[in-house]
Design a protein around this motif. Sequence first.
Motif, mmCIF file in Angstrom:
data_model
loop_
_atom_site.group_PDB
_atom_site.id
_atom_site.type_symbol
_atom_site.label_atom_id
_atom_site.label_comp_id
_atom_site.label_asym_id
_atom_site.label_seq_id
_atom_site.Cartn_x
_atom_site.Cartn_y
_atom_site.Cartn_z
ATOM 1 N N ASP A 18 0.822 -1.178 0.000
ATOM 2 C CA ASP A 18 0.000 0.000 0.000
ATOM 3 C C ASP A 18 0.876 1.255 0.000
ATOM 4 O O ASP A 18 1.981 1.207 0.523
ATOM 5 C CB ASP A 18 -0.725 -0.086 1.346
ATOM 6 N N ALA A 55 5.776 3.889 1.949
ATOM 7 C CA ALA A 55 6.553 4.993 2.491
ATOM 8 C C ALA A 55 7.366 4.530 3.690
ATOM 9 O O ALA A 55 8.547 4.858 3.811
ATOM 10 C CB ALA A 55 5.625 6.132 2.891
ATOM 11 N N ALA A 93 9.342 6.609 -9.743
ATOM 12 C CA ALA A 93 9.407 7.503 -8.603
ATOM 13 C C ALA A 93 10.085 6.815 -7.434
ATOM 14 O O ALA A 93 10.897 7.411 -6.728
ATOM 15 C CB ALA A 93 8.005 7.962 -8.214
ATOM 16 N N HIS A 136 13.646 7.821 -5.853
ATOM 17 C CA HIS A 136 13.674 8.210 -4.449
ATOM 18 C C HIS A 136 14.856 7.590 -3.719
ATOM 19 O O HIS A 136 15.508 8.224 -2.910
ATOM 20 C CB HIS A 136 12.358 7.771 -3.784
ATOM 21 N N GLY A 158 0.795 10.206 -14.291
ATOM 22 C CA GLY A 158 -0.671 10.209 -14.217
ATOM 23 C C GLY A 158 -1.273 10.092 -15.598
ATOM 24 O O GLY A 158 -0.571 10.054 -16.612
ATOM 25 N N TYR A 159 -2.606 10.038 -15.622
ATOM 26 C CA TYR A 159 -3.313 9.788 -16.869
ATOM 27 C C TYR A 159 -3.370 11.052 -17.698
ATOM 28 O O TYR A 159 -3.725 12.117 -17.225
ATOM 29 C CB TYR A 159 -4.722 9.311 -16.537
ATOM 30 N N VAL A 216 -1.271 9.207 -23.933
ATOM 31 C CA VAL A 216 -1.508 7.777 -24.117
ATOM 32 C C VAL A 216 -1.663 7.448 -25.586
ATOM 33 O O VAL A 216 -1.169 6.436 -26.083
ATOM 34 C CB VAL A 216 -2.762 7.341 -23.336
ATOM 35 N N TYR A 235 1.553 6.514 -27.245
ATOM 36 C CA TYR A 235 2.407 5.428 -26.761
ATOM 37 C C TYR A 235 2.752 4.428 -27.865
ATOM 38 O O TYR A 235 1.936 4.087 -28.699
ATOM 39 C CB TYR A 235 1.712 4.665 -25.621
ATOM 40 N N GLU A 255 -6.703 3.312 1.594
ATOM 41 C CA GLU A 255 -5.650 2.299 1.758
ATOM 42 C C GLU A 255 -6.260 0.896 1.710
ATOM 43 O O GLU A 255 -7.484 0.740 1.690
ATOM 44 C CB GLU A 255 -4.902 2.539 3.060
ATOM 45 N N SER A 256 -5.389 -0.041 1.716
ATOM 46 C CA SER A 256 -5.844 -1.439 1.613
ATOM 47 C C SER A 256 -6.748 -1.775 2.790
ATOM 48 O O SER A 256 -6.477 -1.387 3.928
ATOM 49 C CB SER A 256 -4.610 -2.333 1.615
ATOM 50 N N MET A 281 -2.112 2.718 -18.751
ATOM 51 C CA MET A 281 -2.646 3.953 -19.324
ATOM 52 C C MET A 281 -3.553 3.637 -20.511
ATOM 53 O O MET A 281 -4.584 4.263 -20.702
ATOM 54 C CB MET A 281 -1.494 4.861 -19.791
ATOM 55 N N HIS A 286 -5.903 2.436 -5.414
ATOM 56 C CA HIS A 286 -5.281 3.142 -4.319
ATOM 57 C C HIS A 286 -4.184 4.091 -4.806
ATOM 58 O O HIS A 286 -3.441 4.620 -4.018
ATOM 59 C CB HIS A 286 -4.808 2.221 -3.190
ATOM 60 N N LEU A 289 -3.500 7.452 -5.847
ATOM 61 C CA LEU A 289 -4.179 8.742 -5.818
ATOM 62 C C LEU A 289 -3.871 9.591 -7.039
ATOM 63 O O LEU A 289 -4.751 10.268 -7.583
ATOM 64 C CB LEU A 289 -3.807 9.517 -4.545
ATOM 65 N N ASN A 290 -2.646 9.547 -7.467
ATOM 66 C CA ASN A 290 -2.282 10.343 -8.638
ATOM 67 C C ASN A 290 -3.095 9.938 -9.846
ATOM 68 O O ASN A 290 -3.575 10.773 -10.611
ATOM 69 C CB ASN A 290 -0.805 10.139 -8.966
ATOM 70 N N LEU A 291 -3.226 8.661 -9.987
ATOM 71 C CA LEU A 291 -3.943 8.126 -11.133
ATOM 72 C C LEU A 291 -5.394 8.578 -11.091
ATOM 73 O O LEU A 291 -5.941 9.086 -12.084
ATOM 74 C CB LEU A 291 -3.864 6.610 -11.084
ATOM 75 N N SER A 348 -5.892 12.202 -11.841
ATOM 76 C CA SER A 348 -5.758 12.631 -13.228
ATOM 77 C C SER A 348 -6.829 12.034 -14.122
ATOM 78 O O SER A 348 -7.050 12.512 -15.224
ATOM 79 C CB SER A 348 -4.365 12.245 -13.742
ATOM 80 N N PHE A 349 -7.489 10.993 -13.678
ATOM 81 C CA PHE A 349 -8.418 10.296 -14.574
ATOM 82 C C PHE A 349 -9.887 10.619 -14.287
ATOM 83 O O PHE A 349 -10.690 10.764 -15.197
ATOM 84 C CB PHE A 349 -8.191 8.783 -14.452
ATOM 85 N N LEU A 389 -2.166 10.342 2.658
ATOM 86 C CA LEU A 389 -2.006 9.439 1.520
ATOM 87 C C LEU A 389 -1.240 10.111 0.390
ATOM 88 O O LEU A 389 -0.395 9.505 -0.271
ATOM 89 C CB LEU A 389 -3.380 8.982 1.002
ATOM 90 N N CYS A 410 2.656 10.653 1.257
ATOM 91 C CA CYS A 410 3.602 9.540 1.374
ATOM 92 C C CYS A 410 3.993 8.953 0.027
ATOM 93 O O CYS A 410 4.745 7.996 -0.025
ATOM 94 C CB CYS A 410 3.094 8.484 2.353
ATOM 95 N N LEU A 411 3.492 9.522 -1.068
ATOM 96 C CA LEU A 411 3.927 9.055 -2.388
ATOM 97 C C LEU A 411 5.261 9.685 -2.732
ATOM 98 O O LEU A 411 5.403 10.900 -2.660
ATOM 99 C CB LEU A 411 2.910 9.477 -3.448
ATOM 100 N N PRO A 412 6.247 8.898 -3.098
ATOM 101 C CA PRO A 412 7.472 9.541 -3.595
ATOM 102 C C PRO A 412 7.162 10.186 -4.931
ATOM 103 O O PRO A 412 6.306 9.695 -5.670
ATOM 104 C CB PRO A 412 8.449 8.380 -3.753
ATOM 105 N N SER A 413 7.814 11.262 -5.202
ATOM 106 C CA SER A 413 7.471 11.953 -6.436
ATOM 107 C C SER A 413 8.727 12.269 -7.213
ATOM 108 O O SER A 413 9.780 12.563 -6.647
ATOM 109 C CB SER A 413 6.699 13.227 -6.102
ATOM 110 N N LEU A 442 2.004 8.228 7.112
ATOM 111 C CA LEU A 442 0.618 8.483 7.496
ATOM 112 C C LEU A 442 0.420 8.120 8.973
ATOM 113 O O LEU A 442 0.747 7.024 9.400
ATOM 114 C CB LEU A 442 -0.290 7.616 6.629
#
Lengths: 308, 258, 505, 282, 353
Positions: free
Chosen positions: B170, B175, B200, B204, B245-246, B251, B254, D43-44, D192, D214, D216-218, D221-222, D254, D257-260, D271
């Motif tokens: 998760d 993290a 990413a 990191h 991201g989307y 897309v 691609y 989260e899960s 994608m 899960h 969030l970025n996806l 954006s979608f 949430l 905690c995503l690496p970017s 979290l």
Amino acid sequence: MSAAADPQGAGLRAWLRSPSPASTWQARAQRAYLGWVAFRANPIAMAGLLIVVALVLAAIFAPLLTGSRGLDPDLPNRLLPPSAEHWLGTDQLGRDIYDRLIWGSRVTLYIVGLVSIIVAPIGLAVGTLAGYAGGWVDTVLMRIVDIFLAFPRLILALAFVAALGPGLENAVLAIALTTWSPYARIARAEVLTIRKADYIVAAEAQGASTWRILRKHVVPLCLASVIVRLTLDMAGIILTAAGLGFLGLGAQPPLPEWGAMISTGRDFLYDQWWVPTAPGAAIFLVSLGFCLLGDGLRDVLDPRSGEA
Amino acid sequence: MIEVENLTVEFGRGAATVRAVRGVSFTVAQGESYGLVGESGSGKSTVLRAIARINPEFGGTIRVNGTPLTSKRSRDEARRMQMVFQDPYGALHPRHTVDAILREPLEIHRVGDKDRRIKAALSDVGLGPEFRFRYPHQISGGQRQRIAVARALILEPEILLLDEPTSALDVSVQAEVLNLLKRLQRERGLTYLMVSHNLAVVAHICERVAVMNRGRVVEELTASTLRGGEPAEAYTRQLVSATEGYDREAVRGYVTYE
Amino acid sequence: APPADTFVMAKDVSDIITLDPAEVFEFSGGEIIAQIYDRLMWFEPEDMATLVCGVCETYTVSEDGKSITFTMREGMTFESGNPVTAEDVVYSLRRVVKLNKTPSFIITQFGWTPENVDELVRVEDGAAVITITEDFSPALVLNALSAGVASIVDMKTVEEHATDGDMGYAWLKNHSAGSGPFKLQTWKANELVSMTANEDFRSGAPGVKRVIVRHVAEPGAQRLLIEKGDIDVARDLTPDMVAALESNDDVTVQTDAKAAVIYMAFNQSDEILSNPKVAEAIRYLVDYRGMADTFLKGQFKVHQAAWPEGMWAAYNETPYALDIEKAKALLAEAGYPDGFEIHMDTLNQSPYPEIAQALQGTLAQAGIKVEISTAEGKTLWPMYRARKHQLILAQWSPDYTDPHSNLDAFAHNPDNSPEAKLTGVLAWRNAWMDEDMNAMVVAARNETDTAKREALYHDIQAKLMHEGPYAILFQQTEQAVMRAEVEGFVSGPTFDLIYYRTVSK
Amino acid sequence: MTEARLLEVEDLRVTFRTPHGPVEAVRGVSFSLGRERLGIVGESGSGKSQTGRALLRLSARNGRVSAKKMVFDGIDLTNASERTMRRIRGARISMIMQDPRYSLNPVVKVGDQIAEAYRIHTGASARKARDRAMEMLETVRIREAGKVYDLYPHQVSGGMGQRVMIAMMLIPEPDVLIADEPTSALDVTVQMQVLALLDDMVRERGMGLVLISHDLNLVASFCDRVMVMYGGRVMEVLEAGRLHEAQHPYTRGLLNCLPSLEHPQHMLPVLTRDAGWLEEAR
Amino acid sequence: MTDTNSAAATGKLPAAPRALRATASALVSLALTFIGLTAITFVIGRVMPADPVLAVVGDRASEEAYQRVFLEMGLDRPIWEQYLTYLGQILTGDFGTSIMTTRPVTEDILRFFPATLELATLATLIGCVIGIPLGVWAAVNQGRWIDHCARVLGLAGYSAPVFWLGMLGLLIFYGNLGWVAGPGRIDIYYDGLVEDPTGVILFDAAWHGEWEIFWNAFSHLILPAGVLGLYALAYIARMTRSFMLDQLGQEYVLAARIKGASEFSVIWRHAFRNVLVQLITIIGLTYASLLEGSVLTETVFAWPGIGQYITTSLFNADMNAVLGGTVVVGICFVGINMLSDLLYRFADPRART
Ligand SMILES: Nc1ncnc2c1ncn2[C@@H]1O[C@H](COP(=O)(O)OP(=O)(O)OP(=O)(O)O)[C@@H](O)[C@H]1O
Ligand SMILES: Nc1ncnc2c1ncn2[C@@H]1O[C@H](COP(=O)(O)OP(=O)(O)OP(=O)(O)O)[C@@H](O)[C@H]1O
Ligand SMILES: [Mg+2]
Ligand SMILES: [Mg+2]
Ligand code: NI
């Protein structure tokens, strides 16, 4: 439930259900306890357990439960129907059938126990080694297993008994020699599915020897399915022993082995039905007990079946 | 520390041969962390497994600390180099307690003072002593992965091979594990070789990254080039864009590399 | 139910391994060839105590008692249609001697060998003449010539089917070439034997057209079959089944005395058992009556001599009965006041395990601990023949109707050394040799005076009863259960004195 | 566009009986769906999948579903008969499952599995169903549809399997599609492409889409809207475009905690969960 | 289950050589099994206390007669030499002659095996026709009383001594009710009335249109087959249930439900097709084990089958017959396993490539 009212009981329960066990012991006890809870909820499995426990108790307390050892002929009192004095009647030599059944439970347990301690190790050893080592070791071992599988089972047992001489030990040995092969197959199949598992690879990466991996990693995992299969097969084992008894190759007279009792009593089925029926029912009940127990155990031990 | 030269790995024989890795070369310096990224099936894990000698047969040379690896794994090597697997659910023996799992490498290598080391290893990965007697199914995925790391570290190796250590986790747990890896590297000066398909995540942890495609390294670049600058290869750019991201238009553009 | 002209019998016939009269030595096989072949000498169903001519018209014994001349009956034919002649008689006897199969000793003991038999057995003036070289009583010789080996086979047919000069041995195992009341249709081992009537049999056509002997091993199955009327006779019912069927009006029970005896033998090479007091004690530790009145009822009666009751020269004394005190005293005298442990081997079919267990019970009362092993005959005999037993419980039945048949086996042991390997002789198997006894047996064998001979046999039996390495327990009686409509089933004392031809329904 | 409400759910609860006592997987979830893309994140174990399954009334055997209101196109799903549900499933509400490796019947050709979905609801002839399935395979951008039709699930790659799954679930042209982590087993690029496909469906057919994930970025954006779940409850519902401005500490946690790639950090903020969140959400 | 490893290893070869290699490896495995079987039986035959010579000459034979036969049978030669001679003989199709029946073993087997074949086939059929639906039904209703009943019923079939059931069955259905015919294969007076080229009476009678004989044979067959069938049924039902439970828990079943498939279609079209794949092996094994001949059932029902043949031969030290019987049973076993492997491959697309 009364246990809830009892503070100590509650304490024990809490200890058993505690989410963070403090010792290996507690962790083991918890696993056993949770297994037991699941097991208890399964009426069929409980029935099986009850029967098996009754068998063990009968074997232990045979001297207290019976009036005689059921060995000495009492010709004037032969073939008496069930009555208050002889609960299950008497046999063709005037011996009390109930007494013989109770003492016979020792023989049955002996067979069951001896076969288990022979079959499981051989099957596990051959199967895990073949599965883990692979290559020609696997090929050779599996051919041997195939040969034993392809052999008519009762015939092989008969041949062994014939070769070793009749008698209970030899019968048990013969049964064991004919029963191990499917266990090897099960164990091997199980090993093949886990051989590539990361935890095995991890152990290899730690530098563990093959022997250590087999002993510590592979065997414990196969054990559950082997034990389950063994309880399920117990019925078959008792029946094979009975079959050998039926053919006069199992226990020697006057040992009250149930199969032999049916065998010698079978001529009385039509007129003195109780003579073969009592041991028949006993075998039936005990086999059923082991079957049910095995089924229940599988539900508890085998994560693949059942949903819990 | 690790020098890989012209590594090739093939599976199967004859017409059925799969050439999983075709001439991969890179070096990782002591104390450095190096990443391998690429799509599924590009051969990342295979490279790692060849170095760890899980697939003992390979072509080319791999040198660790200057000594070339032979196809027979020595026991000492295990003390120098350890691996962490992708799936925390599969990497721990289901019937062993955490204690037994951590004890095993100590027993194999006849290291004394086991109890102290186990306690220390647990606290190193940020787990309390209450975890010591639990079974894998009694702890969460993130905690399992920590145990896996603890097991890898208990023999105090210099090199850690990490095969997608967080992809099954998760985001919040990921993290935690990433932080742990970073901290340990800083404290112990470990050398990391890490595989992931999440750019990413790799960026990191790692200073340098190799992008793999179909068994070859198509591009090697530093984390900062990956971030800011333009990657040279279109393939890498596509990977970067997908991570962001989307984007409907992107897309459409691609290309499938097959 | 079977058709009216077919007689169906259920019996355990798994012991049949051949139907060649020169080789048959099994009970069921003996019974079958008695229906297919006529013999030189014969017992008629009307009087099974008197030996009469079979294929012969008359016989004459020479002065010195060494030669017998048989003149043939006229008009008899084999199933092939060939006439029965003296040539066939001589061929049949020579064939037995030359093939030299197990039962051949019954006639080779007269001194015949493959080399001399052509000379000693021959045709003279259309009559068959035999000459013996040993000093055998002619009565004994004639008796022996009523055994299965004296069956007369059709020389022409047999020779037609001979291969490699085997005198038809391979072919005759499962074919018939006889002149008996029936001819063999098929023998399917472990399934059935079926026969059809020979309408031209010398005493007239049999009462039924077809006989089927069905192999049914389980007495329980036989019981169901007879009750349902699917068979006409059940031969192997247990005493308890017979007792239960007695009230059934659809069936009748026929009880006939048989010549088989059950005995316990004591191996004399065993230290304990070679003590005569021990043997005597054991003979007092058998509950003869108890067994015979309960689980053996109707199938065995108490008999303690080696030659069965109902036969000529039988000795019917039964001095032994269960007497624990006496036995204990004897054991004390023998030096075993607290008894001993001993191993008993026996067959694994009923009633042997039951008898063994009853013996175990009574012997235990005098402190003798018996351990029982049961086995199939094929396993038991090699051990017995190798003298590897201690106590053994087994059965013996005569090969022909002369007392010599049994007493030669029980009492006569010319060489007791292990190398002698007289494995067919019970006395040798039990390592027992008594010079007096040997002499008595030979004397009785050679005695030509019938009354004297009978007296001699009584003496032998009495002596054997007390001094021999045996405790003879029971004599068999057979209970055949048949459908009420079946009549005329005659079953004599030996296993081959059984007549299907008199049956009608 | 968001005016026509396809699905309205109020106070949905899913409880499982287990040996350790009842487990409340979903505890009072309310939302509505129009012809839009709704993302569910969390989260899960936060109850995303169980919410989806409850809508189809396909919770596991030991589960109990209750709701104040669960209406689809005027049909009360809580009380609908099993027959009605069967008619709704697939045809009107459909669901794509996470892993094609396990979600396709291994012994049935993939094409037949798609055709079956069509035949169940239209009663079309086998021929017709085959043609439709072939078309559908093309719609999900599978080249050589004729060849793929006759393959078995183990013969297709993960990405292709996922498309087959999508084709199977879309062929009866449902009004609502629940996609439960439809892409987590896939490579980013394939992922994608699959999303683009779903996007087309929503745009072209006016289908309502629930995307469970899960990532969030996806989702940000979608989707059009995002629902954030924690412990079986809805923490907040946001416009997708404004997800990064979310205020709820859980959502923030949430996100952080995503690496970017763009914003390198030395250590990732972890979290920290707060039991109070569940109370607030009541 | 024969080993599929070798086939898997060659998995990616072009089709024709692969089939060839599979056949070759199957043949090699058959040959090895065959050699192993005969070797073990041979050794057993020689160490058995039952004496083959006595089986020929009888227990009262003189030492001289004994020795002559001992030499005739070649028992004085070293065991490996005897074994090789025997192997050579079998390869020419000659299993030797049975002591017990005096006929060539091949002929005996052709007589006894069809009886067992008939019995085992019907028993397996009964087991499948009742056992499979019962197992499916129990699985679908897992945990309900129906399931419990079906399981206990199944287990009961598995637990009851087969000979005991047989005797009871005979008593009730033949003795008391008279619904079926008694022990034996056919009423004795029908014996030999039809030609039996195959030896399977049902088949031969039907072939010749002898319906009276057909029904008579059938009424003899149904009880023993039923008793054995109960055993097969118990096992098959139990395995079906457990496989079915496995499959019903799979995601694809959920997917089928999501599609809106009816319960019937979910169970039979989807889950069961996968169960069938696993069942093939189980049914094959059951059939093979029944083909060994159930000595006990055959004894109780006076059924002249191969099991009884081998057993009686064994007791009579008739080693030619034992060897012949064992080889035939072993080959059947291996053959059925190969067949079920083949069927398995046919039924399971995953195993095909
Ligand atoms: N044991 C094996 N036998 C045959 N082929 C294999 C084996 N292991 C891996 N391969 C093949 O080698 C190639 C590379 O596999 P590898 O596992 O290294 O990819 P990866 O980059 O780690 O992918 P992922 O991201 O899915 O883990 C793949 O095509 C794979 O099918
Ligand atoms: N059959 C069941 N019995 C008991 N508990 C269950 C069952 N199915 C699901 N749960 C529990 O319900 C909770 C919610 O599960 P759900 O599958 O909805 O999570 P999720 O949000 O989809 O998580 P993930 O992202 O891991 O898929 C979990 O805690 C899970 O353990
Ligand atoms: Mg990988
Ligand atoms: Mg989920
Ligand atoms: Ni096999």
